[in-house]
Enzyme design. Structure first.
Site, PDB file in Angstrom:
ATOM      1  N   CYS A  81       1.170   0.523   9.889  1.00 13.64           N
ATOM      2  CA  CYS A  81      -0.152   0.995   9.470  1.00 13.64           C
ATOM      3  C   CYS A  81      -0.936  -0.115   8.773  1.00 13.64           C
ATOM      4  O   CYS A  81      -0.560  -0.559   7.681  1.00 13.64           O
ATOM      5  CB  CYS A  81       0.036   2.195   8.544  1.00 13.64           C
ATOM      6  SG  CYS A  81      -1.453   2.750   7.708  1.00 13.64           S
ATOM      7  N   CYS A  84      -2.273   0.815   5.319  1.00  7.82           N
ATOM      8  CA  CYS A  84      -1.147   0.880   4.371  1.00  7.82           C
ATOM      9  C   CYS A  84      -0.813  -0.520   3.856  1.00  7.82           C
ATOM     10  O   CYS A  84      -0.618  -0.717   2.656  1.00  7.82           O
ATOM     11  CB  CYS A  84       0.092   1.471   5.033  1.00  7.82           C
ATOM     12  SG  CYS A  84      -0.082   3.181   5.574  1.00  7.82           S
TER      13      CYS A  84
END
Length: 157
Positions: A81, A84
């Site tokens: 991600c 993230c």
């Protein structure tokens, strides 16, 4: 299963102390509120606070989120991600600012799908604030450090 509470700081028992899970061995330690920022684990001897997030999995989760007395801010994330990874440095810096009143933790949704399912994680990064195993608040999406710290402080009052 982590061991039960031990007194590593000479704390008094009962309401005069908080149960703080060791970020290294997950042992619960009784710590007086006045000495919350310091102290070492009664079992492994390592510092109870290091100003960085703790990596949790299903095995370690209960000690920190359910049996510990500190609110726990969890970052549900995954390695693939982009947002993230972009938010990871701000989350680490938030740990340095918010400890010892709050413990910050990271849970990899790929490695711990059971915890992601338990909290109905539908998008990442998702931040969930937990106290004694119960969700207090949540937000989704990457945040810069000032917004993250402000959200936590406002939510906890």
């Amino acid at each position: 299963m982590p061991p039960t509470a031990s007194s590593s700081t000479g704390a008094q028992s009962g309401a005069d102390s908080l149960h703080v899970a060791c970020p290294h061995c997950d042992t619960l330690n009784r710590v007086p509120p006045a000495r919350l920022g310091g102290g070492k684990c009664g079992r492994c001897g390592k510092a109870l606070f290091e100003g960085k997030p703790v990596a949790l999995d299903a095995r370690r989760f209960a000690a920190h989120a359910e049996r510990g007395d500190l609110p726990l801010l969890i970052d549900f994330w995954a390695d693939w991600c982009g947002p993230c990874r972009a938010m990871a440095p701000a989350f680490a810096q938030a740990a340095a600012q918010l400890e010892p009143q709050i413990r910050l933790a990271k849970i990899d949704t790929e490695a711990s799908p059971d915890l992601a399912a338990r909290f109905a994680i539908r998008s990442i990064p998702s931040l969930i604030l937990v106290r004694h195993g119960r969700e207090i608040a949540r937000t989704a999406g990457a945040m810069p450090l000032p917004a993250l710290v402000a959200w936590v402080r406002q939510t906890l009052g």
